[in-house]
Design a protein around this motif. Structure first.
Motif, PDB file in Angstrom:
ATOM      1  N   GLY A   1      -0.518   1.709   0.697  1.00 46.92           N
ATOM      2  CA  GLY A   1      -0.131   1.058   2.064  1.00 46.92           C
ATOM      3  C   GLY A   1      -0.297   2.169   3.208  1.00 46.92           C
ATOM      4  O   GLY A   1      -0.295   1.779   4.357  1.00 46.92           O
TER       5      GLY A   1
ATOM      6  N   LEU B   1      -1.453  -6.326  -1.347  1.00 48.84           N
ATOM      7  CA  LEU B   1      -2.214  -4.990  -0.961  1.00 48.84           C
ATOM      8  C   LEU B   1      -3.170  -4.863  -2.057  1.00 48.84           C
ATOM      9  O   LEU B   1      -2.657  -4.620  -3.292  1.00 48.84           O
ATOM     10  CB  LEU B   1      -1.146  -3.795  -0.488  1.00 48.84           C
TER      11      LEU B   1
ATOM     12  N   PRO C   1      -4.880  -1.452  -3.400  1.00 47.00           N
ATOM     13  CA  PRO C   1      -4.749  -0.111  -2.971  1.00 47.00           C
ATOM     14  C   PRO C   1      -6.020   0.510  -2.790  1.00 47.00           C
ATOM     15  O   PRO C   1      -7.021   0.228  -3.431  1.00 47.00           O
ATOM     16  CB  PRO C   1      -3.975   0.548  -4.322  1.00 47.00           C
TER      17      PRO C   1
ATOM     18  N   THR D   1       3.103  -4.359   2.179  1.00 43.04           N
ATOM     19  CA  THR D   1       2.405  -4.148   1.063  1.00 43.04           C
ATOM     20  C   THR D   1       2.101  -5.326  -0.032  1.00 43.04           C
ATOM     21  O   THR D   1       1.545  -5.094  -1.099  1.00 43.04           O
ATOM     22  CB  THR D   1       3.083  -2.876   0.055  1.00 43.04           C
TER      23      THR D   1
ATOM     24  N   ALA E   1       3.259  -1.234   7.777  1.00 45.30           N
ATOM     25  CA  ALA E   1       3.955  -1.176   6.237  1.00 45.30           C
ATOM     26  C   ALA E   1       5.291  -0.373   6.392  1.00 45.30           C
ATOM     27  O   ALA E   1       5.748   0.274   5.512  1.00 45.30           O
ATOM     28  CB  ALA E   1       3.066  -0.446   5.538  1.00 45.30           C
TER      29      ALA E   1
END
Length: 295
Positions: A111, A261, A263, A258, A118
């Protein structure tokens, strides 16, 4: 070779310290209360007592270091978590820019790459940017969700409840702090990386909260049900606990920012670490819960 370790009594830092000692390195540790250090290793360390929010202390204690492992000490209860994260890291960035520190390994988070939206994690994004601008060699370790966060929910888990405001079916990386410590120590000791490097530390698999509840049910020997609450429910609870508005939004924003999300960097052999949640929970959570209530 001088290696500086911040927050050496934490879940990650204590593991890093022990591995460095086993590798033959006497780390310099920055700690507010030396009495919290493991008595078995305290005399083997270069202990510098002070507060990471003290700019003069940070500059003096990091001067001449080959590598600094930086963990943002800003508590989630801070009224201005993003601003405090930036101000606290600024002396380290100044030291790196001046050449007093050659390399920095930052404990960052998934994040942080968003840079905005975030919550408290945005502070780590700002620190990444600050360190990137110094010209020093910097390594950002973007970690998944710590297993140890479950220790904050022991009372609810004892009642058979796992609570979240995250999407129950949205997978995300879950990771053991011990595994993070292993990666940190390897990177602190390694001399091959240069420039700006970003590495994920994601545990063995991405998990949804539905899967986590099922894993905990098996590992803890009791049924664990999932309770999904709203972000407003979290806000209400945090406000009732007396947290200031900035802290409330910093915490809520971490979940909201997040959710869903993907990554960066993606999961691969480098970002995947071995410890599974089931084994960790059986070892670290189950002893804290006491006997299960008969059905």
């Amino acid at each position: 070779m001088t290696i500086v370790v911040t927050t050496p009594t934490g879940h990650v830092g204590s593991r890093v310290v022990r591995l460095l000692l086993q590798a033959g390195v006497r780390p310099r540790v920055l700690v507010r209360d030396p009495g919290r250090l493991d008595a078995g290793v305290r005399d083997r360390l270069d202990v510098r007592r002070g507060d990471l929010t003290d700019a003069a202390f940070v500059r003096d204690a990091t001067k001449g270091a080959r590598t600094v492992f930086w963990v943002d000490p800003t508590p989630h209860t801070d009224a201005d978590p993003i601003g405090t994260s930036q101000r606290t890291a600024a002396p380290l960035a100044d030291a790196a820019r001046a050449g007093d520190v050659a390399r920095v390994v930052l404990l960052s988070s998934i994040g942080a790459e968003k840079r905005d939206g975030a919550g408290h994690i945005d502070g780590l994004g700002r620190i990444e940017e600050m360190l990137d601008a110094t010209g020093a060699d910097v390594l950002h370790l973007r970690c998944g969700y710590f297993f140890t966060n479950l220790l904050l929910d022991v009372d609810a888990l004892a009642r058979g409840v796992l609570t979240t405001a995250a999407g129950p079916h949205a997978p995300m990386p879950w990771v053991s702090p011990r595994d993070i410590g292993d990666v940190v120590a390897a990177r602190l000791l390694g001399e091959s990386w240069k420039g700006r490097v970003v590495q994920g530390v994601y545990g063995p698999e991405d998990l949804t909260y539905t899967q986590v509840a099922a894993i905990l049910t098996g590992a803890l020997g009791r049924p664990i049900g999932l309770e999904v609450i709203s972000e407003d429910d979290i806000r209400e609870g945090l406000r009732s606990a007396g947290l200031p508005p900035g802290a409330v939004e910093g915490i809520v924003g971490m979940t909201a920012g997040t959710r869903g999300l993907k990554p960066d960097p993606p999961r691969d052999a480098v970002t995947t670490t071995p410890t599974h949640l089931a084994g960790w929970a059986h070892t670290h959570l189950r002893p804290l819960l006491g006997p299960a209530t008969p059905a």
